[in-house]
Design an enzyme around this catalytic site. Structure first.
Site, PDB file in Angstrom:
ATOM      1  N   HIS A  99      -1.966   0.468   6.171  1.00  0.00           N
ATOM      2  CA  HIS A  99      -2.638   1.342   5.371  1.00  0.00           C
ATOM      3  C   HIS A  99      -3.692   1.868   6.245  1.00  0.00           C
ATOM      4  O   HIS A  99      -3.877   3.377   6.168  1.00  0.00           O
ATOM      5  CB  HIS A  99      -3.571   0.683   4.262  1.00  0.00           C
ATOM      6  CG  HIS A  99      -3.995   1.830   3.184  1.00  0.00           C
ATOM      7  ND1 HIS A  99      -3.232   2.539   2.656  1.00  0.00           N
ATOM      8  CD2 HIS A  99      -5.282   1.983   2.818  1.00  0.00           C
ATOM      9  CE1 HIS A  99      -4.057   3.454   1.830  1.00  0.00           C
ATOM     10  NE2 HIS A  99      -5.200   3.011   2.010  1.00  0.00           N
ATOM     11  N   SER A 119      -5.619   7.735   0.822  1.00  0.00           N
ATOM     12  CA  SER A 119      -5.856   6.368  -0.208  1.00  0.00           C
ATOM     13  C   SER A 119      -6.568   7.063  -1.409  1.00  0.00           C
ATOM     14  O   SER A 119      -6.043   7.930  -1.996  1.00  0.00           O
ATOM     15  CB  SER A 119      -6.629   5.667   0.586  1.00  0.00           C
ATOM     16  OG  SER A 119      -6.980   4.379  -0.047  1.00  0.00           O
ATOM     17  N   ASP A 156       2.733   0.426   5.551  1.00  0.00           N
ATOM     18  CA  ASP A 156       1.723   0.259   4.471  1.00  0.00           C
ATOM     19  C   ASP A 156       2.153  -0.379   3.223  1.00  0.00           C
ATOM     20  O   ASP A 156       2.851  -0.176   2.464  1.00  0.00           O
ATOM     21  CB  ASP A 156       1.082   1.628   4.177  1.00  0.00           C
ATOM     22  CG  ASP A 156       0.075   1.852   2.964  1.00  0.00           C
ATOM     23  OD1 ASP A 156      -0.324   0.802   2.610  1.00  0.00           O
ATOM     24  OD2 ASP A 156      -0.520   2.944   2.987  1.00  0.00           O
TER      25      ASP A 156
END
Length: 376
Positions: A348, A154, A315
């Site tokens: 995610h 991320s 995601d």
């Protein structure tokens, strides 16, 4: 003894590195900088086995192990430790809290030496490049000239890419996970809604709330928004469906559904450990991040540099096409880049949960990088 603790590296302590100043991308100079960091494993004699881990948005320096008295381990404990993906029997693992954060590194809640009060909005706007520049100071302080790898998911993945742009000579490999070269309009939009929820809370007081109470309501809603983007439609269906907390509707505006209660719990617990101003600064840094096009890594001078790019099928916050584009741009510039999409229903959050698949790939990748570095 707790089985999780048996598998962990054990009790760890946060350390602090202080340096005089850091010139920021905005043109301002941040003075008296502190970086909170932790290390796991041992640095070898050649100082060639160091791996730098970068945390995601709400993470901190405690990536693995347990702080004294803590019930939960570091945020990536299932990936860092003896025999794990980042094997501390082989590698010296480093993780620091980013500048702008609120877990020991200099940020808006830190004391401004010029005023004797918390910076609040006097803290300069920072970027991902500034975070990485501070990390470089730490790595140099530890006497490491070249990192075996830099890795993170991320926002951590953004820092990985920034390392490749700014200090390519200092890395032998990189592992960007569930990330992007730049935020899309949708990704910026989610962050802006979260920021507005904080700034719209009357307790925010233009950032000057440190002598009172922070804008808990606004920060809680911001975190709730974030958690929705971290999961997938399927993972939410599997975890909550339309299950009720009680047997029937309350016909009021309380949390009837389990998913509502979950989001409120997440929001309420988040405000106890995170600073609202840090939320503003860090999300803005993510939105400013852009290493696409001409800003991306230059033509490869060192063809030995290797990249392992990982994404997750479900995601939708950082969809796979963004990781595919990273890989494409790396290969166009002559880098050795491997791309893998992991099938997962976690959304995610998968980069924190798909431990088995990530471990297998990362272990193999790092072993190859270390072997070739030793032979080179």
């Amino acid at each position: 003894m707790d089985k999780n603790k048996e598998k962990s590296i054990g009790i760890v302590k946060t350390e602090y590195f202080n340096f005089d100043k850091l010139l920021l991308e905005c043109g301002k100079e941040l003075k008296n900088v502190t970086l909170a960091y932790e290390t796991y494993g041992a640095l070898n004699e050649k100082k060639s086995n160091a791996v730098l881990i970068m945390h995601a948005f709400s993470g901190d320096a405690n990536a693995a192990g347990y702080h004294e008295g803590a019930a939960k381990p570091g945020w990536w404990d299932n990936m860092i430790g003896p025999g794990k993906a980042f094997d501390t029997d082989k590698y010296f693992v480093i993780c620091s809290n980013v500048i702008g954060g609120c877990s020991g590194s200099t940020g808006p809640s830190s004391i401004n030496a010029q005023t004797g009060k918390p910076y609040a909005l006097d803290f300069p706007v920072i970027t991902i490049a500034d975070m990485v520049a501070a990390q470089k100071e730490l790595v140099s302080h530890l006497g490491i000239k070249k990192l075996l790898s830099v890795a993170g998911g991320s926002m951590g993945g953004m820092q990985v890419l920034q390392w490749a742009v700014d200090y390519p000579e200092m890395i032998a490999s990189a592992i960007p996970i569930a990330t992007t070269m730049k935020h899309s309009p949708q990704q910026i939009a989610f962050n802006e809604v979260a920021r507005q929820s904080i700034m719209g809370d009357i307790a925010w007081n233009s950032g000057n709330y440190y002598n009172a109470v922070q804008p808990e309501r606004g920060l809680s809603v911001a975190r709730m928004i974030g958690h929705i983007t971290y999961m997938s439609d399927k993972s939410m269906e599997e975890k909550f469906s339309r299950n009720l907390k009680e047997k029937a509707y309350s016909f009021s505006f309380t949390s009837d559904f389990e998913v509502e209660g979950y989001l409120r719990y997440r929001g309420d617990s988040f405000v106890k450990r995170f600073d609202a101003n840090s939320y503003l600064y860090i999300t803005k840094a993510m939105d400013y991040f852009d290493v696409s096009g001409k800003n991306f890594v230059k033509e490869a001078k060192n063809k030995d540099a290797k990249f392992l790019v990982i994404s997750f099928k479900s995601d939708w916050l950082y969809p796979s096409y963004q990781s595919e584009e990273i890989t494409k741009q790396l290969k166009l510039r002559g880098y050795n880049a491997t791309y893998i999409e992991i099938k997962s229903t976690y959304g995610h959050d998968a980069f924190l949960l798909e431990v088995e698949d990530e471990t297998r790939m990362i272990k193999h990748f790092l072993e190859r990088v270390q072997k070739e570095a030793a032979n080179g």
